[in-house]
Motif scaffolding. Structure first.
Motif, PDB file in Angstrom:
ATOM      1  N   LEU A   1       0.820  -1.201   0.000  1.00 24.87           N
ATOM      2  CA  LEU A   1       0.000   0.000   0.000  1.00 24.87           C
ATOM      3  C   LEU A   1       0.860   1.260   0.000  1.00 24.87           C
ATOM      4  N   VAL A   2       1.964   1.252   0.726  1.00 22.99           N
ATOM      5  CA  VAL A   2       2.868   2.410   0.726  1.00 22.99           C
ATOM      6  C   VAL A   2       3.476   2.598  -0.664  1.00 22.99           C
ATOM      7  N   ALA A   3       3.884   1.500  -1.284  1.00 21.31           N
ATOM      8  CA  ALA A   3       4.426   1.588  -2.643  1.00 21.31           C
ATOM      9  C   ALA A   3       3.365   2.103  -3.615  1.00 21.31           C
ATOM     10  N   ALA A   4       2.114   1.661  -3.433  1.00 23.26           N
ATOM     11  CA  ALA A   4       1.031   2.110  -4.312  1.00 23.26           C
ATOM     12  C   ALA A   4       0.748   3.590  -4.136  1.00 23.26           C
ATOM     13  N   ALA A   5       0.950   4.130  -2.919  1.00 18.34           N
ATOM     14  CA  ALA A   5       0.707   5.550  -2.678  1.00 18.34           C
ATOM     15  C   ALA A   5       1.611   6.414  -3.557  1.00 18.34           C
ATOM     16  N   PHE A   6       2.855   5.968  -3.782  1.00 19.55           N
ATOM     17  CA  PHE A   6       3.761   6.722  -4.654  1.00 19.55           C
ATOM     18  C   PHE A   6       3.281   6.676  -6.104  1.00 19.55           C
ATOM     19  N   GLN A   7       2.767   5.534  -6.531  1.00 20.45           N
ATOM     20  CA  GLN A   7       2.222   5.449  -7.884  1.00 20.45           C
ATOM     21  C   GLN A   7       1.003   6.352  -8.037  1.00 20.45           C
ATOM     22  N   LEU A   8       0.179   6.413  -6.984  1.00 17.93           N
ATOM     23  CA  LEU A   8      -0.995   7.272  -7.036  1.00 17.93           C
ATOM     24  C   LEU A   8      -0.582   8.748  -7.099  1.00 17.93           C
ATOM     25  N   VAL A   9       0.479   9.107  -6.400  1.00 22.67           N
ATOM     26  CA  VAL A   9       1.008  10.474  -6.469  1.00 22.67           C
ATOM     27  C   VAL A   9       1.334  10.837  -7.914  1.00 22.67           C
ATOM     28  N   ASP A  10       2.016   9.922  -8.627  1.00 24.80           N
ATOM     29  CA  ASP A  10       2.398  10.194 -10.010  1.00 24.80           C
ATOM     30  C   ASP A  10       1.187  10.275 -10.935  1.00 24.80           C
ATOM     31  N   ILE A  11       0.175   9.462 -10.667  1.00 25.56           N
ATOM     32  CA  ILE A  11      -1.049   9.514 -11.479  1.00 25.56           C
ATOM     33  C   ILE A  11      -1.751  10.851 -11.293  1.00 25.56           C
ATOM     34  N   VAL A  12      -1.870  11.284 -10.043  1.00 30.42           N
ATOM     35  CA  VAL A  12      -2.544  12.559  -9.753  1.00 30.42           C
ATOM     36  C   VAL A  12      -1.784  13.731 -10.359  1.00 30.42           C
ATOM     37  N   ALA A  13      -0.445  13.687 -10.275  1.00 33.08           N
ATOM     38  CA  ALA A  13       0.370  14.791 -10.773  1.00 33.08           C
ATOM     39  C   ALA A  13       0.673  14.687 -12.263  1.00 33.08           C
ATOM     40  N   GLY A  14       0.253  13.576 -12.901  1.00 32.27           N
ATOM     41  CA  GLY A  14       0.512  13.410 -14.330  1.00 32.27           C
ATOM     42  C   GLY A  14       1.959  13.116 -14.647  1.00 32.27           C
ATOM     43  N   GLU A  15       2.696  12.546 -13.686  1.00 32.15           N
ATOM     44  CA  GLU A  15       4.119  12.268 -13.863  1.00 32.15           C
ATOM     45  C   GLU A  15       4.407  10.787 -14.075  1.00 32.15           C
ATOM     46  N   GLY A  16       3.411   9.949 -13.978  1.00 37.26           N
ATOM     47  CA  GLY A  16       3.644   8.513 -14.012  1.00 37.26           C
ATOM     48  C   GLY A  16       3.872   7.968 -15.410  1.00 37.26           C
ATOM     49  N   LYS A  17       4.475   6.775 -15.469  1.00 35.00           N
ATOM     50  CA  LYS A  17       4.714   6.083 -16.740  1.00 35.00           C
ATOM     51  C   LYS A  17       3.726   4.946 -16.950  1.00 35.00           C
ATOM     52  N   LEU A  18       2.760   4.808 -16.030  1.00 36.96           N
ATOM     53  CA  LEU A  18       1.769   3.752 -16.168  1.00 36.96           C
ATOM     54  C   LEU A  18       0.860   4.040 -17.353  1.00 36.96           C
ATOM     55  N   PRO A  19       0.417   2.993 -18.062  1.00 37.42           N
ATOM     56  CA  PRO A  19      -0.513   3.205 -19.181  1.00 37.42           C
ATOM     57  C   PRO A  19      -1.790   3.897 -18.690  1.00 37.42           C
ATOM     58  N   GLY A  20      -2.217   4.903 -19.445  1.00 42.59           N
ATOM     59  CA  GLY A  20      -3.456   5.595 -19.108  1.00 42.59           C
ATOM     60  C   GLY A  20      -3.288   6.756 -18.157  1.00 42.59           C
ATOM     61  N   THR A  21      -2.052   6.999 -17.665  1.00 44.36           N
ATOM     62  CA  THR A  21      -1.841   8.137 -16.776  1.00 44.36           C
ATOM     63  C   THR A  21      -2.197   9.417 -17.508  1.00 44.36           C
ATOM     64  N   PRO A  22      -3.118  10.232 -16.938  1.00 45.07           N
ATOM     65  CA  PRO A  22      -3.574  11.413 -17.670  1.00 45.07           C
ATOM     66  C   PRO A  22      -2.472  12.442 -17.861  1.00 45.07           C
ATOM     67  N   ARG A  23      -2.271  12.875 -19.097  1.00 43.34           N
ATOM     68  CA  ARG A  23      -1.316  13.950 -19.369  1.00 43.34           C
ATOM     69  C   ARG A  23      -1.907  15.248 -18.819  1.00 43.34           C
ATOM     70  N   GLY A  24      -1.101  15.952 -18.061  1.00 41.20           N
ATOM     71  CA  GLY A  24      -1.622  17.162 -17.428  1.00 41.20           C
ATOM     72  C   GLY A  24      -2.190  16.897 -16.052  1.00 41.20           C
ATOM     73  N   GLY A  25      -2.082  15.654 -15.582  1.00 42.07           N
ATOM     74  CA  GLY A  25      -2.519  15.346 -14.226  1.00 42.07           C
ATOM     75  C   GLY A  25      -3.998  15.036 -14.127  1.00 42.07           C
ATOM     76  N   LEU A  26      -4.423  14.750 -12.899  1.00 41.25           N
ATOM     77  CA  LEU A  26      -5.826  14.405 -12.656  1.00 41.25           C
ATOM     78  C   LEU A  26      -6.755  15.541 -13.032  1.00 41.25           C
ATOM     79  N   ASN A  27      -6.304  16.769 -12.852  1.00 45.65           N
ATOM     80  CA  ASN A  27      -7.161  17.910 -13.157  1.00 45.65           C
ATOM     81  C   ASN A  27      -7.575  17.910 -14.626  1.00 45.65           C
ATOM     82  N   ALA A  28      -6.642  17.530 -15.508  1.00 44.65           N
ATOM     83  CA  ALA A  28      -6.946  17.505 -16.941  1.00 44.65           C
ATOM     84  C   ALA A  28      -7.918  16.386 -17.280  1.00 44.65           C
ATOM     85  N   ALA A  29      -7.955  15.332 -16.448  1.00 45.36           N
ATOM     86  CA  ALA A  29      -8.846  14.202 -16.722  1.00 45.36           C
ATOM     87  C   ALA A  29     -10.285  14.475 -16.295  1.00 45.36           C
ATOM     88  N   LEU A  30     -10.500  15.456 -15.431  1.00 49.19           N
ATOM     89  CA  LEU A  30     -11.850  15.771 -14.968  1.00 49.19           C
ATOM     90  C   LEU A  30     -12.628  16.518 -16.042  1.00 49.19           C
TER      91      LEU A  30
END
Length: 384
Positions: free
Chosen positions: A278-307
């Motif tokens: 869960l701690v490791a997943a929290a870092f991945q969630l940080v990158d998804i929210v900030a749009g910095e992650g390399k995971l498939p589907g990570t929104p470009r521009g961060g979570l705000n752009a996905a809303l």
């Protein structure tokens, strides 16, 4: 003579060293010790020794519990931060509070890891918590570790992290978290079919929940939160742009922060590594929210752009309304305070003026004031 009498009463009586005593006795020079005369004192000494033993054992137990959890998760911190700890490592603040400050990572200004453990070093406080838990069924106390991630938004990408409040909370934690977190009053509580029935979602809008709970490649927050090994220790996970307590005045932009807060119950030392996924997943969630992650589907521009645009508009209007209410309340309180000060000054001036009059004149003024107040009270009753 008077001094001699006082000293006579203050002097303790001589110990009984009569020859009739036939019990256990220890003598050394002019000192005689007869254990049979010290019965209650033994209980007091035993109680004091028990308290001291509990203090040192409890202090060591807390230190060991916090250190064991952090040692199990240190490799994650070292992989994520250029400065995972300061020079002292795990810092102790008192006997039940520990903290770690980490910095040097993309998308984050810092991570504060804070342990708040039970007062095992204080026997009376610990017993009070146990007794309160038996009386109040909704009172739950546990060893807690909180990870507070503070986002950094690079220049030109200030909108990557949305201004929103969202959380997943264990249902038995809802009452406590509502009482302690003003920011979560922005949300509505619902269930989610993708989460276990022991967890509830607190969100301003469903659009936020949809984007945070959907899978991103191999990453799936619902799957992680549903893991049987994690559920006993998960308390809450929240994304927020608001302070924990209601501010007295609208916060300037320099004081506003956007944070991801993960709260866990500290596992026993034998299972300290249970929360690593869960701690490791929290870092991945940080990158998804900030749009910095390399995971498939990570929104470009961060979570705000996905809303959706209408969601962002509603979020902005909600904050404008709350700031207006806080500003109006601050102005009203300031006005009331000024009025109270004026009334106090007026009353003081009247009292000073009254004190300069003769007794007869003071009596006339007081009677006149009493009649005036009586007429005023009668007028209010008639108006009703």
């Amino acid at each position: 003579m008077a001094t001699f009498n006082i000293a006579k009463y203050l002097t303790p009586p001589m110990p009984d060293v009569s020859a009739e005593y036939d019990g256990l006795e220890y003598k050394w020079k002019f000192i005689t010790f007869r254990p049979a005369y010290f019965k209650n004192e033994l209980y007091f000494i035993a109680a004091a020794l028990l308290y001291v033993a509990c203090y040192f054992l409890g202090k060591q137990a807390n230190r060991s519990r916090a250190r064991k959890w952090f040692d199990e998760h240190l490799s994650i911190y070292q992989a994520q931060f250029s400065k995972p700890t300061h020079a002292a490592g795990l810092v102790q603040d008192g006997n039940s509070d520990f903290f770690v400050f980490s910095t040097g990572r993309r998308a984050l200004t810092s991570l504060h890891t804070t342990f708040t453990l039970r007062p095992r070093h204080d026997l009376f406080q610990y017993l009070f918590q146990v007794a309160r838990g038996l009386v109040e069924l909704d009172y739950k106390v546990y060893d807690e570790v909180e990870l507070e991630f503070t986002f950094r938004e690079p220049v030109g990408r200030e909108g990557a992290v949305p201004e929103c409040v969202w959380a997943v909370v264990a249902k038995d934690e809802l009452k406590k978290i509502r009482d302690e977190r003003w920011d979560l009053t922005f949300t509505k509580t619902t269930d989610s079919p993708s989460l276990p029935n022991t967890l509830a979602v607190m969100s301003e809008f469903a659009d936020i929940t949809t984007n945070l709970l959907k899978p991103y490649g191999a990453f799936s927050l619902p799957a992680i939160l549903s893991a049987p090994a994690i559920q006993p220790y998960f308390r809450s996970l929240s994304l927020t742009d608001q302070p924990r307590t209601r501010p007295a005045h609208p916060l300037p932009p320099s004081e506003r922060t956007k944070r991801l807060i993960l709260t866990l119950a500290v596992p026993p030392p034998s299972e300290a590594g249970a929360t690593r996924p869960l701690v490791a997943a929290a870092f991945q969630l940080v990158d998804i929210v900030a749009g910095e992650g390399k995971l498939p589907g990570t929104p470009r521009g961060g979570l705000n752009a996905a809303l959706r645009p209408e969601t962002r508009t509603k979020l902005r209007k909600t904050r404008e309304e709350v700031e207006r209410e806080i500003r109006e309340e601050a102005v009203r309180e300031k006005r009331e305070e000024a009025e109270e000060q004026k009334a106090a000054a007026r009353k003081k001036a009247q009292e000073e003026k009254l004190s300069k009059l003769s007794a007869a004149e003071q009596k006339k003024v007081l009677e006149r004031e009493k009649k005036r107040m009586l007429r005023k009270t009668q007028g209010k009753l008639k108006a009703r």
